[in-house]
Write an enzyme that holds these catalytic residues in place. Structure first.
Site, PDB file in Angstrom:
ATOM      1  N   GLU A  83      -8.503  -8.633  -9.133  1.00 18.49           N
ATOM      2  CA  GLU A  83      -9.048  -9.929  -9.479  1.00 18.49           C
ATOM      3  C   GLU A  83     -10.361 -10.192  -8.747  1.00 18.49           C
ATOM      4  OE1 GLU A  83      -7.168 -14.329  -9.809  1.00 18.49           O
ATOM      5  OE2 GLU A  83      -7.437 -13.506  -7.819  1.00 18.49           O
ATOM      6  N   CYS A  97     -16.390 -13.675  -5.427  1.00  8.14           N
ATOM      7  CA  CYS A  97     -15.509 -13.122  -4.401  1.00  8.14           C
ATOM      8  C   CYS A  97     -14.944 -11.813  -4.956  1.00  8.14           C
ATOM      9  CB  CYS A  97     -14.394 -14.107  -4.112  1.00  8.14           C
ATOM     10  SG  CYS A  97     -13.221 -13.488  -2.918  1.00  8.14           S
ATOM     11  N   CYS A 104      -3.223  -4.539  -0.074  1.00 12.01           N
ATOM     12  CA  CYS A 104      -3.777  -4.369   1.268  1.00 12.01           C
ATOM     13  C   CYS A 104      -2.719  -3.813   2.199  1.00 12.01           C
ATOM     14  CB  CYS A 104      -4.263  -5.727   1.784  1.00 12.01           C
ATOM     15  SG  CYS A 104      -5.003  -5.648   3.416  1.00 12.01           S
ATOM     16  N   CYS A 108      -0.814  -8.848   7.074  1.00 14.32           N
ATOM     17  CA  CYS A 108      -0.760 -10.124   7.795  1.00 14.32           C
ATOM     18  C   CYS A 108       0.443 -10.908   7.271  1.00 14.32           C
ATOM     19  CB  CYS A 108      -2.052 -10.908   7.570  1.00 14.32           C
ATOM     20  SG  CYS A 108      -3.503 -10.006   8.118  1.00 14.32           S
ATOM     21  N   CYS A 111       0.167 -13.603   4.394  1.00 13.74           N
ATOM     22  CA  CYS A 111      -0.681 -13.304   3.245  1.00 13.74           C
ATOM     23  C   CYS A 111       0.109 -12.637   2.125  1.00 13.74           C
ATOM     24  CB  CYS A 111      -1.812 -12.390   3.691  1.00 13.74           C
ATOM     25  SG  CYS A 111      -2.818 -11.791   2.326  1.00 13.74           S
ATOM     26  N   GLU A 155      -8.740  -5.110   2.762  1.00 14.77           N
ATOM     27  CA  GLU A 155      -9.480  -5.210   4.023  1.00 14.77           C
ATOM     28  C   GLU A 155     -10.755  -4.367   3.885  1.00 14.77           C
ATOM     29  OE1 GLU A 155      -9.714  -6.558   7.327  1.00 14.77           O
ATOM     30  OE2 GLU A 155     -11.447  -5.245   7.054  1.00 14.77           O
ATOM     31  N   SER A 209     -11.338 -12.989  10.146  1.00 15.25           N
ATOM     32  CA  SER A 209     -10.072 -13.690   9.922  1.00 15.25           C
ATOM     33  C   SER A 209      -9.364 -13.743  11.277  1.00 15.25           C
ATOM     34  CB  SER A 209      -9.216 -12.927   8.906  1.00 15.25           C
ATOM     35  OG  SER A 209      -9.795 -12.999   7.639  1.00 15.25           O
ATOM     36  N   HIS A 211      -7.416 -16.685  12.935  1.00 14.14           N
ATOM     37  CA  HIS A 211      -6.107 -17.293  12.668  1.00 14.14           C
ATOM     38  C   HIS A 211      -5.227 -17.588  13.880  1.00 14.14           C
ATOM     39  CE1 HIS A 211      -7.356 -16.618   8.673  1.00 14.14           C
ATOM     40  NE2 HIS A 211      -7.058 -15.344   8.634  1.00 14.14           N
ATOM     41  N   ASN A 285      -1.129 -22.912   2.311  1.00 12.95           N
ATOM     42  CA  ASN A 285      -0.243 -23.331   1.225  1.00 12.95           C
ATOM     43  C   ASN A 285       0.906 -22.354   1.148  1.00 12.95           C
ATOM     44  OD1 ASN A 285      -1.170 -25.710   0.220  1.00 12.95           O
ATOM     45  ND2 ASN A 285      -2.355 -24.806  -1.425  1.00 12.95           N
ATOM     46  N   CYS A 328      -5.863 -17.558   4.132  1.00  9.18           N
ATOM     47  CA  CYS A 328      -6.269 -16.485   5.031  1.00  9.18           C
ATOM     48  C   CYS A 328      -7.718 -16.089   4.873  1.00  9.18           C
ATOM     49  CB  CYS A 328      -5.399 -15.262   4.805  1.00  9.18           C
ATOM     50  SG  CYS A 328      -5.598 -14.593   3.166  1.00  9.18           S
TER      51      CYS A 328
HETATM   52  S1  SF4 Z   1      -5.217 -11.514   5.166  1.00  6.70           S
HETATM   53 FE1  SF4 Z   1      -6.623  -9.952   4.431  1.00  6.70          FE
HETATM   54  S2  SF4 Z   1      -6.297  -8.243   5.810  1.00  6.70           S
HETATM   55 FE2  SF4 Z   1      -4.520  -9.568   6.025  1.00  6.70          FE
HETATM   56  S3  SF4 Z   1      -3.004  -8.745   4.572  1.00  6.70           S
HETATM   57 FE3  SF4 Z   1      -4.179 -10.366   3.516  1.00  6.70          FE
HETATM   58  S4  SF4 Z   1      -5.807  -9.296   2.442  1.00  6.70           S
HETATM   59 FE4  SF4 Z   1      -5.014  -7.882   4.005  1.00  6.70          FE
END
Ligand code: SF4
Length: 367
Positions: A83, A97, A104, A108, A111, A155, A209, A211, A285, A328
């Protein structure tokens, strides 16, 4: 196997300048059919069509709009769905984007992309083509893509070669001519590649990122932090700033009772106060892939205010539509409904880089 255009040109002794013309037709004129190439003789167009050489490696499956955001589902040659998202800002900017991997591997905890099994890296062409498809979509408005953020699936710094190559192509006058300052790569903290990126030679921006404001919590939320601890990450960030003079955007998704309390804001201030930094707060969310909660509105405001009053530049990013939520800093997962052979989107997390929406007192938790 389909012949490549280079092979076909060689076989038919087509002069090299035709490749330049083709490149111009694809990336400048945004053609969708070889017949539209005004500079090619008909016999050459017929040859290419006879050989059934596709104009792009991917296929546009669908696009759908939600407010000022348009999502594009693309199918790769080997059957994966990815996407890309276009954000049409109130001003002139058109931000794309892009994804750089099929799902990935970083994993995380919050995510949805990471909750799905990583399949493969996208190629340079596949990354660039995402911008191409969006550019074609915008062609009828006679406007161009102005900004690109690498914040989609995957990533970017785990697939550095295609990411850096695509970035240079996007910036090149021969392709999209997008200003380097309008290109942002977001990483979860792959430290060695931050050093590489600092040397890339164009003024593209970096987003981290983050967090979590300390190693322990970050490690719980983002296992990549065990491999690349926060101290090392911040040293790499300092190097990037020293080398490029560029401020870094730190993405911080506020998750209810996890990282959204004043004690966390205090630690974040300590971490960033002497650094060239901008914090983007995103409101989590909840989605089916993780057991985390949305933060309370009062906590979001208190967190923002704490940072602001202590001199940290901070912005609360707006959700880009009801079906998109700020979390994220990445697009999150989509499920592939194999029976229907189409992509079905789970909760999507989206952030549009350091490009949008000044902080407002209105709570994003209600947005
Ligand atoms: S936040 Fe980014 S790096 Fe982490 S799992 Fe999701 S897509 Fe991958």
């Amino acid at each position: 196997m389909t012949q490549t255009i280079e092979e076909l040109f060689q076989e038919n002794k087509v002069p090299k300048f035709r490749l330049k013309q083709l490149q111009h037709a694809i990336y400048k004129d945004l053609i969708t059919d070889y017949d539209e190439i005004s500079t090619f003789p008909q016999w050459l167009k017929d040859k290419i069509k006879e050989a059934k050489i596709p104009l792009t490696t991917m296929e546009l499956i669908e696009s759908h709009r939600s407010g000022n955001t348009v999502k594009f589902v693309l199918k790769t040659h080997d059957g994966h769905f990815i996407e890309s998202v276009l954000i049409e800002h109130k001003d002139e900017r058109k931000t794309v984007c892009v994804s750089c991997q099929v799902f990935c591997a970083v994993g995380c905890k919050f995510c949805a992309t990471g909750a799905n099994q990583y399949r493969r890296n996208l190629t340079t062409e596949e990354i660039v083509e995402q911008v191409l498809f969006v550019s074609r979509y915008l062609k009828h408005q006679e406007v161009r893509v102005t900004n690109v953020v690498y914040m989609g699936m995957g990533e970017p710094f785990l697939t550095y070669k295609p990411v850096s190559e695509s970035l240079l192509m996007l910036n090149s006058p021969d392709y999209f001519n997008i200003g380097a300052r309008h290109i942002v790569v977001s990483t979860s903290g792959i430290v060695p590649r931050i050093y590489d990126y600092a040397e890339i030679g164009i003024q593209a921006k970096l987003a981290i990122s983050l967090h979590a404001p300390n190693q322990k919590l970050r490690s719980e939320m983002m296992p990549i932090s065990d491999r690349y601890p926060l101290d090392d990450l911040m040293k790499a960030c300092d190097y990037f700033v020293e080398k490029t003079g560029k401020r870094i955007s730190y993405e911080y998704v506020l998750i209810g009772n996890v990282n959204d309390q004043i004690e966390h804001a205090r630690e974040l201030v300590e971490l960033l106060i002497d650094r060239k930094a901008h914090v983007n707060l995103l409101v989590y969310n909840p989605h089916e892939f993780a057991d985390y909660k949305m933060p309370m509105e009062k906590d979001v405001i208190a967190f923002r205010n704490y940072l602001k009053t202590r001199g940290i530049e901070v912005t609360i990013r707006k959700s880009m539509g009801d079906d998109i939520s700020g979390a994220c800093g990445q697009l999150s997962g989509k499920q592939l409904d194999k029976k229907k052979n189409k992509a079905v989107f789970a909760q999507r997390e989206f952030f549009d880089g350091d490009l949008e929406i000044k902080d407002k007192s209105k709570s994003p938790a209600k947005a």
